[in-house]
Design an enzyme around this catalytic site. Structure first.
Site, PDB file in Angstrom:
ATOM      1  N   ARG A  40     -19.423 -11.728  13.314  1.00 24.70           N
ATOM      2  CA  ARG A  40     -19.222 -11.069  14.425  1.00 24.70           C
ATOM      3  C   ARG A  40     -18.613  -9.534  13.978  1.00 24.70           C
ATOM      4  NH1 ARG A  40     -16.402 -15.316  18.619  1.00 24.70           N
ATOM      5  NH2 ARG A  40     -18.659 -15.766  19.626  1.00 24.70           N
ATOM      6  N   LYS A 202     -27.554 -31.912  27.072  1.00 21.32           N
ATOM      7  CA  LYS A 202     -27.167 -32.420  28.666  1.00 21.32           C
ATOM      8  C   LYS A 202     -28.090 -31.114  29.656  1.00 21.32           C
ATOM      9  CE  LYS A 202     -22.532 -34.325  27.990  1.00 21.32           C
ATOM     10  NZ  LYS A 202     -21.262 -34.351  28.394  1.00 21.32           N
ATOM     11  N   GLY A 359     -24.832 -21.513  20.701  1.00 23.52           N
ATOM     12  CA  GLY A 359     -23.978 -21.623  19.655  1.00 23.52           C
ATOM     13  C   GLY A 359     -25.112 -22.769  18.671  1.00 23.52           C
ATOM     14  N   GLY A 382     -21.512 -17.872  25.757  1.00 14.89           N
ATOM     15  CA  GLY A 382     -21.533 -18.099  27.257  1.00 14.89           C
ATOM     16  C   GLY A 382     -22.165 -16.711  28.155  1.00 14.89           C
TER      17      GLY A 382
END
Length: 401
Positions: A40, A202, A359, A382
């Site tokens: 980052r 999921k 991620g 996100g």
């Protein structure tokens, strides 16, 4: 989103101006407070270097971790200062022990054209996450211009993300601009045919994502643990594999909606499996119809991989979010590696625009050695997912002209 909706560095005269840059320096650290991944920081460097070259007096603001509105020495941005300095070519960076107040004001005023200051962790103040207008006003008083170069935090309704740009002339930094350009190429202005690869554990975490993509792409290939829930919803034996039985109705609804929208859903037709507790056994490759009740699916099989690969060959635009199998443990990385390498090769020849994010996706592409060969790989997490789900991001909306 077309550029006309927001300013970039190209639209600003920054020479001699105090420029407040919202960067994302939220880097991981070990117990010894050593940075374990400088990605980052390196991604923040191009915008900062350009501002310096153009004579700006650059003031960098960021958060680090979750200090819950009070100072915490182990989350001080002072720990990041040396790494940021190195990323900027070794230039000295002044550091303020607060992001507002007397010290921040003095340090900000002392920055000379071409130089930098780094202010202390924004989240040491509750006003940051609460988007407190007084906190935003104190921050904005430190600069003449605001730059958001932290797409990764732009899904947050925080003071430094939405409060400050409401008070100052503003623009997107180069990292933010690159992210918006890449996502626009996938969703807003794709070169068809378009395809998405969606994996992960999921289905419940990807419902909105898949629902939105059905309206934007021609093909969605589903792998990972979430594929098992789709297979289960169709009455197919998946043994003891990861599954969300309670999501079966949602899975069937997605398949029905995709069919109505002429969006093809590719589900695995074979799998790489292990018997329960058979860690030391050789994995078996089985067609889905032969999966036994005492078997775990840990990767899609070669026939499934070839099916997805052939569809990629026909596409011009590809979005990737989530691995196809348990890529951390060979040989269950086989399909993810193969498809990543296929995507990278097509991208390098100019026949495919490939955008990836999330991620696990970043980790999987690093594992396959292809991370640098995609058109764009997002580190935004996100914010990346919220954008793909069709949501508006407060930090992007705040920059609209």
């Amino acid at each position: 989103m077309p550029h006309k909706l927001y300013n970039t560095l190209d639209d600003l005269d920054v020479n001699g101006k105090s420029v407040l840059v919202r960067a994302d320096l939220n880097v991981p650290m070990n117990e010894d407070l050593q940075i374990t991944d400088e990605s980052r920081i390196k991604l923040a460097a191009p915008t900062l270097i350009e501002l310096s070259a153009r004579g700006a007096r650059t003031i960098v603001i960021s958060h680090l971790g979750r200090p819950l509105g009070k100072p915490a020495s182990q989350l001080s941005l002072g720990l990041v200062s040396e790494s940021l300095s190195n990323a900027l070519g070794g230039i000295d960076i002044m550091f303020a022990s607060n992001c507002i107040g007397t010290n921040a004001q003095e340090i900000s005023r002392a920055v000379k054209p071409g130089d930098f200051a780094l202010l202390e962790n924004l989240r040491f103040h509750r006003g940051e996450e609460a988007n407190d207008p007084n906190f935003a006003a104190e921050l904005s008083a430190l600069g003449d211009i605001y730059i958001n170069d932290a797409f990764s935090t732009s899904h947050r309704h925080h003071a430094s993300v939405v409060g400050v740009p409401a008070l100052l002339p503003n623009a997107a930094g180069r990292l933010m601009q690159a992210e918006l350009d890449a996502l626009s190429k996938v969703l807003s202005h794709p070169d068809p045919p378009t395809m998405a690869i969606i994996g992960g554990a999921k289905i419940s975490t990807k419902l909105k994502l898949i629902g939105n993509l059905i309206d934007h792409v021609e093909v969605i290939a589903i792998g990972g643990g979430m594929a098992n829930t789709f297979l289960y919803s169709q009455g197919i034996e998946i043994g003891t594999s990861i599954c969300e039985p309670k999501m079966a109705d949602e899975a069937r609804a997605i398949l029905a909606r995709a069919n109505a929208n002429s969006c093809e859903i590719l589900l695995p037709i074979d799998a790489m499996t292990l018997k329960n507790r058979g860690v030391n056994e050789k994995p078996q490759i089985l067609p889905m119809r032969l999966i036994a009740p005492d078997t775990r699916i840990l990767d899609i099989g070669p026939a499934s991989t070839n099916l997805v690969s052939n569809r990629i060959s026909d596409c011009r635009t590809l979005l990737w979010n989530g691995p196809m199998g348990m890529f951390e443990t060979p040989p269950f990385d086989t399909s993810t590696n193969f498809l990543a390498q296929k995507t990278a090769a097509m991208t390098q020849t100019g026949s495919l625009v490939s955008v990836a994010g999330g991620g696990d996706t970043l980790a999987a592409l690093k594992h396959s050695g292809t991370e640098a060969q995609f058109t764009y790989v997002s580190s935004a997490g996100g914010a990346f997912l919220e954008w793909l789900e069709g949501g508006s991001l407060p930090g992007v909306e705040a920059l609209k002209t």
